[in-house]
Write an enzyme that holds these catalytic residues in place. Structure first.
Site, PDB file in Angstrom:
ATOM      1  N   CYS A  66     -17.935  -3.412  11.213  1.00 18.35           N
ATOM      2  CA  CYS A  66     -18.017  -4.862  11.050  1.00 18.35           C
ATOM      3  C   CYS A  66     -17.664  -5.614  12.332  1.00 18.35           C
ATOM      4  O   CYS A  66     -17.836  -6.828  12.412  1.00 18.35           O
ATOM      5  CB  CYS A  66     -17.097  -5.300   9.920  1.00 18.35           C
ATOM      6  N   CYS A  83     -15.945 -11.600  -2.967  1.00 19.40           N
ATOM      7  CA  CYS A  83     -16.580 -10.705  -1.990  1.00 19.40           C
ATOM      8  C   CYS A  83     -17.600 -11.471  -1.163  1.00 19.40           C
ATOM      9  O   CYS A  83     -18.294 -12.348  -1.676  1.00 19.40           O
ATOM     10  CB  CYS A  83     -17.322  -9.576  -2.695  1.00 19.40           C
ATOM     11  N   HIS A 128     -22.477 -11.645   5.869  1.00 20.25           N
ATOM     12  CA  HIS A 128     -21.869 -10.616   6.711  1.00 20.25           C
ATOM     13  C   HIS A 128     -22.901  -9.591   7.160  1.00 20.25           C
ATOM     14  O   HIS A 128     -22.897  -8.448   6.709  1.00 20.25           O
ATOM     15  CB  HIS A 128     -20.733  -9.945   5.921  1.00 20.25           C
TER      16      HIS A 128
END
Lengths: 156, 390
Positions: B86, B209, B335
């Site tokens: 990430c 989330c 993301h």
């Protein structure tokens, strides 16, 4: 329609689970130098390596101590019971090969001085609480590979 | 070492996009070059490509030259892909910064990209489950949601953090992302909606989330002394910190106190010659609501265990102690792994320029930070930016 030629081609509709998408590693001595870990599992023993030189308990099992670089390691038993440190239930988003099992519980288990992740069988999320005792079990794949899990013993 | 400036940034709209991996990077590349004056792709001598899993998500490896080719760059100094899950995008920015600072490069691009919507979501989840140690944690189905679920459970158990407090993070970030045109999710949510959203892995619900997202974003870095050739409004990286402790869950320093974050923050503040009290904008890694709560603590904005109260008191809102994720965060913006941290970089650049909606504008800010974590929160990276050269 112009004169360009078209042709339908065939591809296999199903393929076996490829090695590079299989969560379970190859376990025999031809493929790994920690095959003893899996041999021990087949005997019902969850073990890891401990450095005979500096005493460091290593997880996951190693061939070389990451603390002192010694190759003189020994296998040590972690025991057959553990204490549940934290847990959850996989409801959505399980990967290929596990999605069919959902929902299922997983957690972090304190055992033999380690804190390791594991499937927690024989329980729903609501049945569990932090600090519960759980017991070791071994699961066997159809091709003789093995892995460890823990389960909640509801007899007690 | 030379001082360095970021002079331009460009991004693809984040979301579930009707676009391929290479479409996305072309969109970001064009937007990035159009954001700079007097700059063409051929001026760039180095490129770093943040990409976490192109092998899995796009069935492409060796992507650095492919990206250079598609955005018209002919790298003659340094070329590499950066992979740090990430944090892959922030790794690209750090390397580009280092190369310009040392003189290895005079104009460097850091660009990130990820395409995360394949036709089969179980396959995407399989890719995500090999980020944690696949043979010892992934094998037990510990991918990101279950890992952060047990983290949240322990944080609640040890510090009394509540699901309502976690939901407040989602409410704040969706509020700001509703005003961000590049964001993936642009609808506000309520505490009740978060608590009633489908359970993913208890105690985490769907709105705890971040979403799976397609996206790409890139920035251009040059020596600070050249910055005004390319823009009137550059920004300057002035400090950084990074730390990783352990990888498999057993070897983490702690589940409920992010020690590597505290160490990375200490180093970032030291190198930037600031303290946490100087931070006005913090773009942090809110992959899950519990993450942002633990980042308030790890960055020193509040004491360990008090992150829940920090959001309850409104402190991470604009006008509070520090504006945390005025972009809408990962929770709202999405993301796309390799690109995520570069969206953060560009958000701070836009804030310094005043180029954002009034409702999410941190007026007159001079210091902003970007923070990203990866894996089992065992690795944390921070870059500190200043609006003025220092």
């Amino acid at each position: 329609m112009n004169s360009t030629k078209f042709e339908k081609i065939k591809r296999p509709q199903k393929i076996a689970l490829p090695f590079m998408l299989d969560f379970y590693p190859l376990q025999d001595e031809k493929n790994t130098r920690i095959s003893q870990f899996f041999k021990n599992l087949k005997e019902g023993r969850l073990t890891t390596t401990k450095c005979k030189k500096c005493g460091k308990l290593l997880w996951p099992p190693r061939i070389i101590c990451s603390e002192c670089l010694s190759e003189d390691l020994e296998w040590t038993d972690l025991g057959v019971e553990g204490e549940l440190y934290a847990f959850t239930e996989v409801k959505l988003g399980a990967p290929l090969g596990f999605a069919e099992d959902a929902p299922f519980c997983i957690g972090l288990v304190k055992t033999g001085g380690l804190l390791i992740s594991a499937r927690i069988d024989n329980a729903k999320y609501e049945d569990l609480k932090i600090g519960d005792k759980v017991k070791l079990k071994i699961v066997e794949l159809e091709d003789e590979r093995v892995f460890y899990r823990f389960f909640k013993d509801k007899e007690k | 070492m030379r001082k360095v400036a970021i002079v331009a940034g460009g991004e693809a709209k984040a979301g579930k996009r009707a676009a391929s991996w290479r479409d996305l990077v072309q969109e970001a590349g064009k937007a990035m070059f159009e954001d700079a004056d007097n700059m063409s792709p051929k001026d760039v001598d180095s490129i770093f490509v943040g990409a976490a899993q192109p092998e899995r998500f796009a069935f492409l490896s060796y992507v650095a030259a492919l990206v250079a080719e598609h955005i018209g760059v002919i790298p003659r100094k340094v070329l590499a892909r950066t992979e740090l899950a990430c944090v892959s995008g922030q790794a690209a920015v750090r390397y580009a910064w280092n190369c310009v600072a040392t003189g290895m490069s005079d104009i460097a691009v850091a660009i990130g990209v990820e395409k995360m919507y394949p036709p089969d979501m179980a396959e995407a989840q399989t890719s995500m489950a090999c980020v944690l140690d696949r043979e010892w944690d992934g094998i037990n189905a510990f991918s990101a949601p279950p890992f952060f679920a047990v983290t949240a459970q322990r944080h609640m158990y040890e510090f009394g953090t509540t699901e309502e407090q976690m939901a407040l993070v989602s409410v704040k970030n969706h509020h700001y992302s509703s005003m961000n045109p590049i964001a993936h999710l642009r609808k506000e949510v309520t505490v009740e909606a978060v608590l009633r959203s489908p359970v993913v892995a208890p105690p985490l619900n769907l709105f705890d989330c971040c979403p799976m997202t397609d996206g790409s974003a890139g920035v251009i870095l040059v020596p600070a002394e050249d910055a005004k050739k390319y823009t009137d409004t550059p920004m300057y990286p002035i400090g950084s910190g990074q730390c990783a402790i352990g990888n498999v869950i057993n070897n983490l320093a702690s589940l409920t106190e992010w020690v590597p974050l505290k160490l990375a923050a200490k180093e970032a503040w030291r190198t930037a010659k600031i303290t946490e009290d100087d931070v006005e904008i913090a773009e942090v890694h809110d992959c899950f609501t519990i993450s942002e709560i633990m980042e308030y603590e790890g960055l020193g904005f509040c004491e360990t265990g008090k992150g829940g109260k920090f959001i309850e008191d409104g402190e991470p809102y604009i006008g509070g102690k520090v504006a945390v994720n005025p972009s809408g965060g990962i929770m709202g913006c999405g993301h796309p792994l390799g690109a995520t941290s570069i969206y953060h970089t560009i958000e701070i650049l836009k804030q310094f320029r005043g180029d954002v909606d009034d409702g999410r504008y941190v007026k007159d800010a001079n210091i902003g930070i970007q923070h990203s974590l990866s894996g089992a929160a065992n690795q944390h990276s921070i870059i500190v930016y200043s609006r003025e050269p220092r």
